[in-house]
Write a protein that holds these residues in place. Sequence first.
Motif: not given
Length: 236
Positions: A121-125
């Motif tokens: 995905h385009d966001y990474v936590c």
Amino acid sequence: MPSPVTSRSTASTSTQPPQSSAISVLLPCYNEHDNLPIITYLLFRELSAADNIASFEIIVVDDNSPDGTGKVADRLASGLSGLQDHFSRDGKPVGSIKVVKRAGKLGLGSAYAAALEQAAHDYVCILDADLSHHPRHIPEMLKALQCDPSLDICTGTRYARSGGVAGWDFKRRVVSRGANFLADILLAPGVSDLTGSFRVYRRRALQRLMPAIRTKGYTFQMEIMVRAKAMGMRVA
């Protein structure tokens, strides 16, 4: 608990409601046999209920933990349908689990790199698996990036009015605060908590940063923020 705030160097000013996004959660583990089921449950509970998160994946990286953390991760992944059914949205699953196993303790930075290779995905936590960080803050941190396209990273901080730490003795507080104070003077990263690990990145920013990282241990958290500033990235 670290709580996300806007750093002194940037501000998110958009008032537009964020669109729903997908996010990858990187969860490096070493001897987290007891904590892994709890943090996984909390991630499913909090992220499934968030309006600005369309779907999410949890990527567990186990460095051959002697306490059997890898087996726990396998059981969580094989029993995924139970979590998905319990935390579905309109009858559809929104969360998934991937497990990455490594031969040994190869360093925190390389664990993140191994997890990032699997991220979709385009966001990474990134957060710790030891329950240091509550997943309820992730939607808020993600929202900062969704509302301001110029931001690359949103970091949690223990050293702001809405932040804090529970369970630390006086010595540990002094050491942590002192380390961040010295780092701020010497490195000028523009964030108040340079040693914290609770952050949400745009994937493209993290992919750009990772090849430049030279440290393998916990100083990874410090180096990545210093390099982000050197590359002109904006941090909330």
